[in-house]
Design an enzyme around this catalytic site. Structure first.
Site, PDB file in Angstrom:
ATOM      1  N   GLU A  96     -38.649 -48.081 -18.056  1.00  0.00           N
ATOM      2  CA  GLU A  96     -37.467 -48.628 -18.724  1.00  0.00           C
ATOM      3  C   GLU A  96     -36.193 -47.921 -18.245  1.00  0.00           C
ATOM      4  O   GLU A  96     -35.097 -48.430 -18.413  1.00  0.00           O
ATOM      5  CB  GLU A  96     -37.610 -48.486 -20.243  1.00  0.00           C
ATOM      6  CG  GLU A  96     -38.594 -49.457 -20.849  1.00  0.00           C
ATOM      7  CD  GLU A  96     -38.128 -50.903 -20.751  1.00  0.00           C
ATOM      8  OE1 GLU A  96     -37.080 -51.220 -21.308  1.00  0.00           O
ATOM      9  OE2 GLU A  96     -38.829 -51.703 -20.102  1.00  0.00           O
ATOM     10  N   GLY A  97     -36.375 -46.744 -17.676  1.00  0.00           N
ATOM     11  CA  GLY A  97     -35.211 -46.010 -17.170  1.00  0.00           C
ATOM     12  C   GLY A  97     -35.031 -46.211 -15.677  1.00  0.00           C
ATOM     13  O   GLY A  97     -34.272 -45.481 -15.032  1.00  0.00           O
ATOM     14  N   ASP A 104     -36.274 -47.084 -29.741  1.00  0.00           N
ATOM     15  CA  ASP A 104     -36.819 -46.714 -28.436  1.00  0.00           C
ATOM     16  C   ASP A 104     -35.846 -45.793 -27.718  1.00  0.00           C
ATOM     17  O   ASP A 104     -34.777 -46.224 -27.294  1.00  0.00           O
ATOM     18  CB  ASP A 104     -37.029 -48.012 -27.635  1.00  0.00           C
ATOM     19  CG  ASP A 104     -37.621 -47.729 -26.274  1.00  0.00           C
ATOM     20  OD1 ASP A 104     -38.354 -46.732 -26.153  1.00  0.00           O
ATOM     21  OD2 ASP A 104     -37.351 -48.501 -25.338  1.00  0.00           O
ATOM     22  N   ASP A 138     -47.091 -40.652 -27.339  1.00  0.00           N
ATOM     23  CA  ASP A 138     -46.571 -41.689 -26.447  1.00  0.00           C
ATOM     24  C   ASP A 138     -46.528 -41.215 -24.994  1.00  0.00           C
ATOM     25  O   ASP A 138     -45.775 -40.310 -24.644  1.00  0.00           O
ATOM     26  CB  ASP A 138     -45.155 -42.064 -26.919  1.00  0.00           C
ATOM     27  CG  ASP A 138     -44.483 -43.083 -26.008  1.00  0.00           C
ATOM     28  OD1 ASP A 138     -45.186 -43.711 -25.192  1.00  0.00           O
ATOM     29  OD2 ASP A 138     -43.258 -43.244 -26.114  1.00  0.00           O
ATOM     30  N   GLY A 154     -65.582 -30.502 -13.522  1.00  0.00           N
ATOM     31  CA  GLY A 154     -65.752 -31.626 -14.440  1.00  0.00           C
ATOM     32  C   GLY A 154     -65.936 -32.963 -13.755  1.00  0.00           C
ATOM     33  O   GLY A 154     -66.496 -33.896 -14.331  1.00  0.00           O
ATOM     34  N   ARG A 171     -31.830 -46.630 -23.719  1.00  0.00           N
ATOM     35  CA  ARG A 171     -32.932 -45.748 -24.098  1.00  0.00           C
ATOM     36  C   ARG A 171     -32.629 -44.296 -23.719  1.00  0.00           C
ATOM     37  O   ARG A 171     -33.234 -43.372 -24.224  1.00  0.00           O
ATOM     38  CB  ARG A 171     -34.194 -46.209 -23.370  1.00  0.00           C
ATOM     39  CG  ARG A 171     -35.423 -45.441 -23.747  1.00  0.00           C
ATOM     40  CD  ARG A 171     -36.662 -46.029 -23.129  1.00  0.00           C
ATOM     41  NE  ARG A 171     -37.831 -45.544 -23.826  1.00  0.00           N
ATOM     42  CZ  ARG A 171     -38.475 -44.442 -23.484  1.00  0.00           C
ATOM     43  NH1 ARG A 171     -38.100 -43.727 -22.468  1.00  0.00           N
ATOM     44  NH2 ARG A 171     -39.524 -44.049 -24.187  1.00  0.00           N
ATOM     45  N   CYS A 225     -42.458 -41.861 -15.399  1.00  0.00           N
ATOM     46  CA  CYS A 225     -41.322 -41.127 -15.922  1.00  0.00           C
ATOM     47  C   CYS A 225     -40.893 -39.991 -15.010  1.00  0.00           C
ATOM     48  O   CYS A 225     -41.745 -39.212 -14.555  1.00  0.00           O
ATOM     49  CB  CYS A 225     -41.740 -40.574 -17.282  1.00  0.00           C
ATOM     50  SG  CYS A 225     -40.538 -39.504 -17.992  1.00  0.00           S
ATOM     51  N   ASP A 240     -35.125 -39.497 -25.965  1.00  0.00           N
ATOM     52  CA  ASP A 240     -34.844 -38.303 -26.748  1.00  0.00           C
ATOM     53  C   ASP A 240     -34.313 -38.753 -28.108  1.00  0.00           C
ATOM     54  O   ASP A 240     -33.172 -39.179 -28.231  1.00  0.00           O
ATOM     55  CB  ASP A 240     -33.807 -37.444 -26.005  1.00  0.00           C
ATOM     56  CG  ASP A 240     -33.316 -36.274 -26.847  1.00  0.00           C
ATOM     57  OD1 ASP A 240     -33.900 -36.019 -27.927  1.00  0.00           O
ATOM     58  OD2 ASP A 240     -32.342 -35.614 -26.436  1.00  0.00           O
ATOM     59  N   SER A 295     -46.355 -42.085 -17.066  1.00  0.00           N
ATOM     60  CA  SER A 295     -46.765 -42.173 -15.655  1.00  0.00           C
ATOM     61  C   SER A 295     -45.619 -42.563 -14.731  1.00  0.00           C
ATOM     62  O   SER A 295     -45.594 -42.164 -13.569  1.00  0.00           O
ATOM     63  CB  SER A 295     -47.897 -43.198 -15.528  1.00  0.00           C
ATOM     64  OG  SER A 295     -47.473 -44.442 -16.046  1.00  0.00           O
ATOM     65  N   PHE A 305     -34.037 -37.009 -31.019  1.00  0.00           N
ATOM     66  CA  PHE A 305     -33.520 -35.993 -31.932  1.00  0.00           C
ATOM     67  C   PHE A 305     -31.993 -36.112 -31.918  1.00  0.00           C
ATOM     68  O   PHE A 305     -31.299 -35.279 -31.343  1.00  0.00           O
ATOM     69  CB  PHE A 305     -33.996 -34.628 -31.423  1.00  0.00           C
ATOM     70  CG  PHE A 305     -33.786 -33.474 -32.374  1.00  0.00           C
ATOM     71  CD1 PHE A 305     -33.233 -33.642 -33.633  1.00  0.00           C
ATOM     72  CD2 PHE A 305     -34.163 -32.193 -31.993  1.00  0.00           C
ATOM     73  CE1 PHE A 305     -33.056 -32.562 -34.484  1.00  0.00           C
ATOM     74  CE2 PHE A 305     -33.996 -31.112 -32.837  1.00  0.00           C
ATOM     75  CZ  PHE A 305     -33.434 -31.300 -34.077  1.00  0.00           C
TER      76      PHE A 305
HETATM   77  P1  IMP Z   1     -47.622 -44.240 -19.702  1.00  0.00           P
HETATM   78  O1  IMP Z   1     -48.569 -44.784 -20.725  1.00  0.00           O
HETATM   79  O2  IMP Z   1     -48.035 -42.896 -19.185  1.00  0.00           O
HETATM   80  O3  IMP Z   1     -47.353 -45.201 -18.599  1.00  0.00           O
HETATM   81  O4  IMP Z   1     -46.239 -43.974 -20.462  1.00  0.00           O
HETATM   82  C1  IMP Z   1     -45.554 -44.961 -21.172  1.00  0.00           C
HETATM   83  C2  IMP Z   1     -44.361 -44.331 -21.888  1.00  0.00           C
HETATM   84  O5  IMP Z   1     -43.428 -43.815 -20.922  1.00  0.00           O
HETATM   85  C3  IMP Z   1     -43.534 -45.304 -22.696  1.00  0.00           C
HETATM   86  O6  IMP Z   1     -44.069 -45.595 -23.951  1.00  0.00           O
HETATM   87  C4  IMP Z   1     -42.207 -44.554 -22.814  1.00  0.00           C
HETATM   88  O7  IMP Z   1     -42.203 -43.591 -23.835  1.00  0.00           O
HETATM   89  C5  IMP Z   1     -42.119 -43.810 -21.493  1.00  0.00           C
HETATM   90  N1  IMP Z   1     -41.237 -44.478 -20.526  1.00  0.00           N
HETATM   91  C6  IMP Z   1     -41.085 -45.789 -20.268  1.00  0.00           C
HETATM   92  N2  IMP Z   1     -40.217 -46.013 -19.251  1.00  0.00           N
HETATM   93  C7  IMP Z   1     -39.792 -44.786 -18.875  1.00  0.00           C
HETATM   94  C8  IMP Z   1     -38.871 -44.347 -17.877  1.00  0.00           C
HETATM   95  O8  IMP Z   1     -38.303 -45.113 -17.103  1.00  0.00           O
HETATM   96  N3  IMP Z   1     -38.659 -43.002 -17.822  1.00  0.00           N
HETATM   97  C9  IMP Z   1     -39.261 -42.132 -18.671  1.00  0.00           C
HETATM   98  N4  IMP Z   1     -40.180 -42.502 -19.582  1.00  0.00           N
HETATM   99  C10 IMP Z   1     -40.434 -43.815 -19.691  1.00  0.00           C
END
Ligand code: IMP
Length: 502
Positions: free
Chosen positions: A408-409, A262, A358, A487, A418, A319, A265, A317, A267
């Protein structure tokens, strides 16, 4: 000199599918959403790990615990239990999914014998469950010593310091059943003894699970559920590039089916080393890696031995990675480019490595677009966080039911591993995610079934009955900003609008 790409990057909302001929066999009940999620040699697709619907839940504290994992696996999708917890508690969640049997639930409210009524009330508040299993080590698989239910104390009369051993029904007076009992036999015992719950124990008296009268009543068949060869539900787990040498063995011992590194980034040499170590020590263990947004990132992780590769930086969402670090790529463009790289890799090496889109799914039709653009499966966070089975509690905010959802961040999750470089000298100084609410949406099963119905209907419009067929036939068009307005409902007064402004 920096390289600046001529093409802009785009996201799902900027595309639509053009319908193909819908033949008479194109009906929803004929659509098959099975998808392979781990690498396979061309011609050996049946050897890959397969799920029955192309949805997996995000590796996040507010999304993927054991309750969500069980609910999703029963519908045919897979959860990746969050790794931002101790390796022991993550392994315990994996164990709870693996030990789940339809109708027999792993007890998620447990206390050791030296607890007090105050401890029991605190636990009840967190779990929302009034039946507490009292075990020798306070875990869901410890030796069962008794059961405490709300019938065992009167709040107005019982002192909070009372030890639960004085209140519980001790094992000697409990009706229990032995592991191996069928659900219908358990149900007979429940009726015969007028019980509300029946603990199932093994030969050593260790707790296997509980059968509740109410669960049996509402038990339905789940034709899509994903099972391993021993008829246990499948479950995945997130890992990081720091403590994998300690964490991975515990997860494997707990029975995990597939791992995923998890990282925002992926790479990086840290991921390369992690994959190599897992493959050297556990050659059969499946491990996904990511996240990447282009061919270079894909090829690097593919060469490292990743079993699947996750795509997406900055589209989630919750992020704010793009705002804080300025890295990422529009999700649709990222998926499309990585899918092209996957196909080229397959043509060159004869190995197909599935990709997972993702983050960033807002509408159900975005799922179909992600699949059409080449994703083999989709990871979602916000979507699953809204359901009853996610780990957070439903609450009322501003007159509406919501559930909490945090990145998570974010400071709340503090899953810095992560985001940092993967070494031990790193250390995050800034957040990459926010803490938020999402609208509460009810049960996972009903929502997922609704989303799948839409995916299937769209696939029929594109004249396809499987995901590979959708990818082969899909024709997509970019839409202008004005077309996006066109739309939605427009130029009408919606009957359920709060205010009518004529
Ligand atoms: P969502 O489905 O649009 O809510 O996105 C979920 C995805 O956001 C997760 O699977 C992660 O790849 C990513 N993600 C989770 N927590 C964070 C964060 O704190 N910052 C940036 N990306 C995150």
């Amino acid at each position: 000199m920096a390289q600046i790409f001529n093409e802009e990057s785009h996201t799902f909302s900027e595309y639509l599918l053009i319908p193909n001929l819908t033949t008479t066999e194109c009906q929803s009940h004929n659509v098959n959403l099975k998808t392979a999620i781990t690498r396979y040699k061309v011609g050996e697709r049946e050897k890959a790990l397969t799920i029955n619907i192309p949805l997996v839940s995000a590796i996040m504290q507010s999304v993927s615990n054991h309750t969500l994992a069980i609910a999703l696996a029963k519908e045919g999708g897979l959860s990746f239990i969050y790794g931002s917890q101790s390796a022991e508690s993550e392994a315990e969640m994996v164990r709870m999914v693996k030990s789940y049997k339809a109708g027999i639930v792993s007890s998620d409210s447990n206390l050791p014998i030296d607890s007090t009524l105050a401890d029991a009330l605190k636990l009840k508040k967190i779990s929302g469950h009034s039946t507490i299993a009292v075990t020798d080590d306070g875990t869901s698989s410890g030796k069962l010593l008794g059961l405490l239910t709300s019938r065992d104390y009167r709040l107005s009369r019982t002192n909070l310091d009372t030890p639960i051993k004085n209140l519980m029904t001790p094992i000697e007076r409990l009706v229990t059943a032995q592991d191996g009992i069928t659900l219908s036999e358990a149900n007979d015992i429940i009726w015969e003894h007028k019980l509300n719950q029946l603990p199932i124990i093994d030969n050593d008296g260790k707790l296997i699970g509980l059968v509740f009268r109410k669960d049996y009543d509402s038990h339905k068949d789940h034709p899509n559920e994903i099972l391993d060869s021993r008829k246990r539900l499948l479950v995945g787990a997130g890992i990081n590039t720091r403590d994998y040498m300690e964490r991975v063995p515990l997860l494997i011992e707990a029975g995990v089916d597939v791992l995923c590194i998890d990282s925002s980034d992926g790479f990086s040499e840290w991921q390369y080393q992690t994959i190599k170590w897992i493959k050297a020590n556990y050659p059969d263990m499946l491990v996904g890696a990511g996240n990447v947004v282009d061919a270079d990132g894909f090829n690097y992780l593919a060469d490292a031995g990743a079993d699947f590769i996750k795509v997406g930086i900055g589209g989630g969402s919750i992020c704010i990675t793009r705002e804080t670090k300025g890295i990422g790529c529009g999700q649709a463009t990222a998926v499309y480019n990585v899918a092209k790289a996957r196909d080229a890799y397959c043509a060159k090496h004869g190995v197909y490595i599935p990709i997972c889109s993702d983050g960033g799914i807002v509408h159900d039709y975005h799922m179909t677009l992600a699949l059409a653009m080449g994703a083999d499966f989709i990871m979602l966070g916000r979507y699953f966080a809204r359901f009853d089975e996610s780990p957070t509690k439903r609450m009322m905010v501003g007159g509406k039911y919501v559930k909490e959802y945090w990145g998570e961040g974010s400071n709340r999750a503090r899953n810095w591993q992560r985001y940092d470089e993967g070494d031990t000298k790193g250390g995050m100084l800034f957040e990459e995610g926010v803490d938020s609410y999402v609208p509460y949406a009810g049960s996972l099963a009903s929502n997922v079934q609704n989303s799948l119905a839409k995916i299937k209907a769209t696939m029929c419009s594109v004249g396809s009955l499987t995901i590979p067929e959708l990818q082969a036939k899909a024709r997509l068009v970019r839409v202008s900003a004005t077309s996006i307005v066109e739309g939605g409902a427009h130029d009408v007064i919606l009957k359920n609008s709060q205010s009518i402004d004529l």
